[in-house]
Design an enzyme around this catalytic site. Structure first.
Site, short mmCIF file in Angstrom:
data_model
loop_
_atom_site.label_atom_id
_atom_site.label_comp_id
_atom_site.label_asym_id
_atom_site.label_seq_id
_atom_site.Cartn_x
_atom_site.Cartn_y
_atom_site.Cartn_z
N LYS A 22 0.84 -1.21 0.00
CA LYS A 22 0.00 0.00 0.00
C LYS A 22 0.87 1.25 0.00
O LYS A 22 0.62 2.19 -0.76
CB LYS A 22 -0.91 -0.05 1.23
CG LYS A 22 -1.89 1.10 1.33
CD LYS A 22 -3.07 0.73 2.21
CE LYS A 22 -2.78 0.79 3.69
NZ LYS A 22 -2.67 2.17 4.21
N SER A 23 1.90 1.28 0.84
CA SER A 23 2.75 2.48 0.91
C SER A 23 3.43 2.73 -0.44
O SER A 23 3.49 3.86 -0.92
CB SER A 23 3.84 2.28 1.96
OG SER A 23 3.28 2.30 3.24
N ARG A 123 -7.29 12.89 12.97
CA ARG A 123 -5.85 12.60 13.10
C ARG A 123 -4.98 13.85 13.00
O ARG A 123 -5.37 14.84 12.37
CB ARG A 123 -5.47 11.54 12.05
CG ARG A 123 -6.17 10.22 12.37
CD ARG A 123 -5.87 9.16 11.37
NE ARG A 123 -4.47 8.78 11.36
CZ ARG A 123 -3.93 7.96 10.47
NH1 ARG A 123 -4.69 7.43 9.52
NH2 ARG A 123 -2.66 7.66 10.54
N SER A 166 8.23 9.33 11.34
CA SER A 166 7.05 9.16 10.50
C SER A 166 7.43 9.29 9.03
O SER A 166 7.90 10.34 8.60
CB SER A 166 5.99 10.21 10.86
OG SER A 166 5.04 10.30 9.82
N GLN A 168 5.31 9.33 6.69
CA GLN A 168 4.35 10.23 6.04
C GLN A 168 4.83 11.67 6.14
O GLN A 168 4.76 12.44 5.18
CB GLN A 168 2.96 10.06 6.66
CG GLN A 168 2.38 8.68 6.36
CD GLN A 168 1.03 8.45 6.97
OE1 GLN A 168 0.53 9.25 7.76
NE2 GLN A 168 0.41 7.33 6.62
N ASP A 314 2.74 -0.93 11.88
CA ASP A 314 1.42 -1.42 11.44
C ASP A 314 1.17 -2.87 11.85
O ASP A 314 0.07 -3.39 11.64
CB ASP A 314 1.29 -1.28 9.92
CG ASP A 314 1.24 0.19 9.50
OD1 ASP A 314 0.86 1.05 10.33
OD2 ASP A 314 1.60 0.49 8.34
N LYS A 341 -3.43 6.45 15.07
CA LYS A 341 -3.68 5.79 13.78
C LYS A 341 -5.18 5.83 13.46
O LYS A 341 -5.90 6.63 14.01
CB LYS A 341 -3.12 4.37 13.82
CG LYS A 341 -1.60 4.32 13.97
CD LYS A 341 -0.91 4.80 12.70
CE LYS A 341 0.60 4.79 12.84
NZ LYS A 341 1.26 5.44 11.72
N ARG A 345 -5.13 2.45 18.54
CA ARG A 345 -4.88 1.00 18.43
C ARG A 345 -4.44 0.38 19.75
O ARG A 345 -4.72 -0.79 19.98
CB ARG A 345 -3.85 0.72 17.32
CG ARG A 345 -4.46 0.91 15.94
CD ARG A 345 -3.53 0.50 14.81
NE ARG A 345 -4.24 0.64 13.54
CZ ARG A 345 -3.66 0.78 12.36
NH1 ARG A 345 -2.34 0.81 12.27
NH2 ARG A 345 -4.38 0.89 11.26
N ARG A 387 -6.72 -2.77 10.35
CA ARG A 387 -5.71 -3.65 10.94
C ARG A 387 -6.22 -4.28 12.25
O ARG A 387 -5.80 -5.37 12.62
CB ARG A 387 -4.39 -2.92 11.14
CG ARG A 387 -3.80 -2.47 9.82
CD ARG A 387 -2.32 -2.20 9.86
NE ARG A 387 -1.94 -1.37 8.73
CZ ARG A 387 -1.75 -1.79 7.48
NH1 ARG A 387 -1.91 -3.07 7.17
NH2 ARG A 387 -1.41 -0.95 6.52
#
Ligand code: S3P
Length: 428
Positions: A22-23, A123, A166, A168, A314, A341, A345, A387
């Site tokens: 996915k990334s 977020r 991170s 991202q 993840d 996330k 989580r 997830r």
């Protein structure tokens, strides 16, 4: 979204693939759109998050078409080839989409509004707003949360010391740095995944990267490139854990990404005594891939923290499930990012595993799990987090009785075929 009922399984077996990473898929679409010329992408993930990135890019005026054999063609028009979107871009549930595209939007000579679903709008976005504003962008937000209204323009390079590990954040800044004059550098407390840096090289841009961070020299021009995406190790991890935990199981997952910045699941499971092996890796467009084989084994506890955390960020939900069956006390520390996330989580894992009978204690930045403890079926809240749903499908397989996962079909966010594949390889 619908609920999913999981019945216990005796074993899993088989040789199979999982969808594209996915990334890497997000980055392949974004870099292809910024490049000059047509790029072809094989093995793009069919995840809903990746579809969000595709739709956002299309709304910015880039043509993306589906060719035979599942190949996707992106007609890049260069890094200024985007046009102002007529409506706000919708990143859906995807943090990578909003954070990476914000870096590109910040450099455009027009305004872009990016929003997402309820979870994404909760977020934190300050982590990208601050560096992009330092580079010269103007961003309005809802108290540092989406929707973001990005008034783009000329950017200047920065040296940015991120306080969080991170990918991202790092990727957002690097993408913006491709538009700025001079070197843009990002350092981070521990290395995060480096897919952007690796892929930039394939698109003809030299990115410098090391354990402490990454840098790009701007302004840079990207040349179209064909990308073959390896299987997603994060999606594979649910199967790696279930095959380790169920007796008489043996599986091989073919052509999975074994990028070292993602291999924490392999290292953690190995440290816990799992019988896991990787074939020699093949590197395509800078990304290594290999076949991973695993068979049932007795696990023991591990201590997970520090620089390991970004490498398993993840996979912690499914590793927590594994820890309930491991002999001894497993500790997970330094994982406070998990609260930010798609759901909190840490809370979701602890509440759901407690409901199934695990011996688990939530801490501020992790959890302490004592095993082995038999699990029993329960009603599990997925918190609409893909997830969490998949980790508790694994828990349901090893539990006694039935497990009902509320809104379990949210797995489509990253892995639409998850339950179908599970049905094909399970033995009852
Ligand atoms: C991602 C990076 C990670 C990860 C997410 C995907 C990416 O997030 O949790 O699922 O594609 O760069 P952070 O970089 O924010 O930790």
């Amino acid at each position: 979204m619908s609920d999913i009922l999981i019945k216990p399984a005796r074993a899993v077996s088989g040789t199979f693939t999982v969808p594209g990473d996915k990334s890497i898929s997000h980055r392949a679409l974004i870099l292809s759109a910024m490049a000059e010329g047509k790029s072809k992408i094989s093995g793009l993930s069919d995840a809903r998050d990746v579809a969000s990135t595709r739709q956002c890019i299309e709304k910015l005026g880039i043509k993306i078409s589906s060719l035979k054999g599942g190949i996707i063609a992106v007609a890049g028009k260069g890094k200024y080839g985007f046009r102002e979107a007529k409506a706000p871009l919708d990143a859906g549930n995807s943090g990578s989409t909003i954070r990476l595209l914000s870096g590109v939007a910040a450099a455009q000579p027009f305004t872009t509004t990016i929003t997402g679903d309820e979870s994404l709008c909760r977020r934190p976005m300050r982590r990208i707003i601050e560096p992009l504003e330092q580079m010269g962008a103007h961003i309005e937000s809802n108290g540092y949360k989406a929707p973001l209204v990005i008034r783009g323009g000329a950017l200047r390079s920065i040296d940015y010391a991120s306080t969080i590990a991170s990918a991202q954040v790092k990727s957002c800044i690097l993408l913006a740095g491709l538009y700025a004059n001079g070197t843009t550098r990002v350092t981070e407390p521990s290395p995060s995944r480096d897919h952007t840096e690796r892929m930039l090289e394939s698109f003809g841009v030299k990115a410098r990267f090391s354990q402490s961070g990454a840098g790009v020299q701007g302004p840079a021009t990207l040349q179209a490139c064909d990308v073959t995406i390896p299987g997603d190790l994060s999606s594979a991890s649910f199967f790696l854990v279930m095959a380790s935990l169920l007796a008489d199981s043996e599986i091989t997952i073919q052509q999975v990404s074994v990028n070292p910045t993602r291999m924490g699941i392999y290292d953690a499971l190995s440290a816990m005594g799992a019988m896991i092996q990787a074939s020699p890796a093949v590197i395509l467009q800078g990304e290594p891939r290999a076949d991973l084989s695993v068979r049932s084994s007795k696990l023991h506890a591990a201590a997970l923290g520090g620089s390991m955390i970004p490498r398993i960020i993840d996979e912690i939900p499914v590793l927590a499930v594994a820890a309930t069956q491991a002999q001894g006390v497993t500790t997970i520390r330094d994982a406070g990012e998990l609260r930010l996330k798609e759901s909190d989580r840490l809370a979701a894992i602890c509440k759901n595993l407690s409901a199934m009978g695990a011996n688990i204690r939530e801490t501020k930045d992790g959890m302490i799990i004592t095993g082995p403890t038999p699990l029993h079926g329960a009603e599990i809240d997925s918190y609409d987090d893909h997830r969490i749903a998949m980790a508790f499908a694994v828990a349901g397989l090893i539990a006694s009785g039935e497990t009902l996962i509320k809104n379990g079909t949210c797995t489509e966010i990253s892995f639409p075929g998850f339950f179908g594949l599970l049905d094909r390889i399970r033995h009852d």
